[in-house]
Design an enzyme around this catalytic site. Structure first.
Site, PDB file in Angstrom:
ATOM      1  CE  LYS A 171      -4.319  -1.783   1.830  1.00 61.92           C
ATOM      2  NZ  LYS A 171      -5.134  -2.007   3.013  1.00 61.92           N
ATOM      3  CE  LYS A 185      -6.558  -9.440  -1.008  1.00 61.81           C
ATOM      4  NZ  LYS A 185      -6.307  -8.935   0.355  1.00 61.81           N
ATOM      5  CE  LYS A 229     -14.552  -5.958   2.788  1.00 58.93           C
ATOM      6  NZ  LYS A 229     -13.270  -5.634   3.439  1.00 58.93           N
TER       7      LYS A 229
HETATM    8  P1  TYM Z   1     -10.621  -7.549   5.237  1.00 62.42           P
HETATM    9  O1  TYM Z   1     -11.724  -6.628   5.595  1.00 62.42           O
HETATM   10  O2  TYM Z   1      -9.705  -7.155   4.126  1.00 62.42           O
HETATM   11  O3  TYM Z   1     -11.176  -8.965   4.888  1.00 62.42           O
HETATM   12  C1  TYM Z   1     -12.057  -9.671   5.760  1.00 62.42           C
HETATM   13  C2  TYM Z   1     -11.795 -11.175   5.698  1.00 62.42           C
HETATM   14  O4  TYM Z   1     -12.009 -11.665   4.374  1.00 62.42           O
HETATM   15  C3  TYM Z   1     -10.849 -12.388   3.947  1.00 62.42           C
HETATM   16  N1  TYM Z   1     -10.697 -12.169   2.485  1.00 62.42           N
HETATM   17  C4  TYM Z   1     -10.585 -13.143   1.585  1.00 62.42           C
HETATM   18  N2  TYM Z   1     -10.581 -14.487   1.701  1.00 62.42           N
HETATM   19  C5  TYM Z   1     -10.450 -15.214   0.568  1.00 62.42           C
HETATM   20  N3  TYM Z   1     -10.327 -14.646  -0.659  1.00 62.42           N
HETATM   21  C6  TYM Z   1     -10.321 -13.308  -0.820  1.00 62.42           C
HETATM   22  N4  TYM Z   1     -10.217 -12.777  -2.035  1.00 62.42           N
HETATM   23  C7  TYM Z   1     -10.458 -12.487   0.339  1.00 62.42           C
HETATM   24  N5  TYM Z   1     -10.501 -11.148   0.535  1.00 62.42           N
HETATM   25  C8  TYM Z   1     -10.642 -10.974   1.854  1.00 62.42           C
HETATM   26  C9  TYM Z   1      -9.700 -11.784   4.733  1.00 62.42           C
HETATM   27  O5  TYM Z   1      -8.604 -12.663   4.813  1.00 62.42           O
HETATM   28  C10 TYM Z   1     -10.355 -11.557   6.078  1.00 62.42           C
HETATM   29  O6  TYM Z   1     -10.378 -12.758   6.823  1.00 62.42           O
HETATM   30  N6  TYM Z   1      -7.188  -6.645   8.774  1.00 62.42           N
HETATM   31  C11 TYM Z   1      -8.406  -7.381   8.473  1.00 62.42           C
HETATM   32  C12 TYM Z   1      -9.541  -7.052   9.424  1.00 62.42           C
HETATM   33  C13 TYM Z   1      -9.232  -7.231  10.867  1.00 62.42           C
HETATM   34  C14 TYM Z   1      -9.162  -8.462  11.576  1.00 62.42           C
HETATM   35  C15 TYM Z   1      -8.912  -8.105  12.920  1.00 62.42           C
HETATM   36  C16 TYM Z   1      -9.290  -9.784  11.183  1.00 62.42           C
HETATM   37  C17 TYM Z   1      -9.015  -6.240  11.776  1.00 62.42           C
HETATM   38  N7  TYM Z   1      -8.835  -6.768  12.986  1.00 62.42           N
HETATM   39  C18 TYM Z   1      -8.776  -9.086  13.913  1.00 62.42           C
HETATM   40  C19 TYM Z   1      -9.142 -10.765  12.181  1.00 62.42           C
HETATM   41  C20 TYM Z   1      -8.894 -10.405  13.500  1.00 62.42           C
HETATM   42  C21 TYM Z   1      -8.869  -7.007   7.079  1.00 62.42           C
HETATM   43  O7  TYM Z   1      -8.567  -5.961   6.558  1.00 62.42           O
HETATM   44  O8  TYM Z   1      -9.744  -7.885   6.525  1.00 62.42           O
END
Ligand code: TYM
Length: 332
Positions: free
Chosen positions: A112, A195, A198
């Protein structure tokens, strides 16, 4: 039962199918065997540009999609991160034991910050994984179900917990990442070696949970494949077809081998039609329920507020232990 924690950023109006398959489907199943906490991480979302009213709306929409996908707010603790003040407070303490180089090695940060340039890269973005560690550690979490893009952040969380424990005495449970191997990564339909995300630029490659079914059908029918014309799993030479097979398998519960057999004689058109049917019928009730919940924001806010109280109690206990251990004077 073991404590489970996970969360998602409210970074778009809708979740995408990678969030649904890579995270929500696991969450839904795990909530019956775990004491589960699920947050909408709005403080994390502040690391991206946001309009205030839009962020509030996305936060509600994300919570509604959790519930619509089967997260039960009476069984699991489903809340908004900023409602529980301990997150930001513990993050500050953890910042003081995190190395500058250590945080700089996080690959999501490197990607990023390389894209934004150093002036547009905030200190908040740099500290993002430390806030994530605070989320997890506040709840004495045993397992964190995530997609594989979050694995490195969980490793950092474990390192920080171990460091804190050895410096100040045992305070935190050391959490484990739980990554479903087969569905850890769903790829962009137009660019099946990246990947699905969003924040993806290619709208045509992202399937949104709340989108019009006709739009999602069209995107699936136009998904990039290859010239071979056979439905076979090979991530190297057939990333598009392999990604579609993964999606099918995750939603139908059937193995890749079974699916290869079933579609052995079919062309890609028929294969895609089958996937479109499956995705649309999976999304339809979730979308309907989410829209219904969003029709009554006061009720949704009430649920979130009750759950924030549950989360607060657990988080406060950890935070006050931490404050004592690091030597902050108590206010009397
Ligand atoms: P985020 O919001 O990017 O994504 C949420 C969850 O979705 C999974 N994910 C995917 N899995 C498979 N294929 C994909 N293309 C894909 N895109 C997203 C992510 O791996 C995630 O599990 N930093 C984290 C949010 C967070 C968090 C936490 C997670 C903040 N605090 C504490 C666990 C525990 C994030 O940005 O996820």
């Amino acid at each position: 039962s073991p404590r489970l924690y996970s969360g998602m950023q409210p970074s778009a109006d809708s979740l995408q199918i990678g969030n649904y398959i890579g995270a929500l489907l696991q969450w839904r199943d795990l909530q019956s065997t775990h004491d589960a906490f699920f947050s909408v991480v709005d403080l994390h979302a502040l690391t991206q540009p946001n309009e205030a009213a839009e962020l509030r709306d996305k936060t509600r929409r994300t919570a509604a999609q959790y519930i619509a996908a089967g997260i039960e707010p009476e069984k699991s603790t489903l809340y908004v991160q900023s409602h529980v003040r301990a997150h930001a407070e513990l993050a500050w303490i953890l910042n003081t034991i995190t190395g500058f180089g250590e945080a700089g090695r996080m690959t999501q940060f490197k990607d990023k910050s390389a894209r934004y340039g150093s002036d547009a890269t905030s200190v908040g973005l740099f500290a993002y994984p430390v806030l994530m560690a605070a989320d997890i550690l506040l709840y004495q979490t045993n397992v964190v179900p995530v997609g594989d893009d979050q694995r490195q952040h969980i490793e950092l969380t474990r390192d920080l917990a171990e460091r804190f424990n050895s410096r100040y005495g045992t305070t935190f449970t050391i959490p484990e990442a739980m990554v479903q191997k087969e569905t850890a990564r769903i790829y962009d339909l137009q660019n099946p070696t990246s990947k699905m995300s969003k924040s993806s630029e290619s709208q045509a490659g992202v399937l949104w949970l709340l989108d019009d079914p006709a739009v999602n059908r069209k995107k699936i029918m136009r998904a990039v494949t290859d010239d071979e014309g056979s439905v076979r799993f090979d991530r190297e030479t057939k990333p598009g077809v392999s990604n579609l097979l993964t999606i099918h398998s995750a939603l139908s519960g059937r193995s890749i081998a079974e699916l290869e057999d079933e579609f052995a004689g079919s062309g890609y058109g028929d294969f895609k039609k089958a996937i479109a049917e499956l995705v649309l019928s999976e999304f339809e009730p979730v979308r309907a329920r989410a829209l219904e919940l969003l029709d009554d924001p006061a009720e949704l806010d009430r649920i979130l507020s009750l759950n924030a109280e549950k989360a607060d109690t657990v988080a406060d206990a950890t935070l006050s232990d931490v404050y004592d251990r690091v030597g902050l004077l108590r206010r009397r």
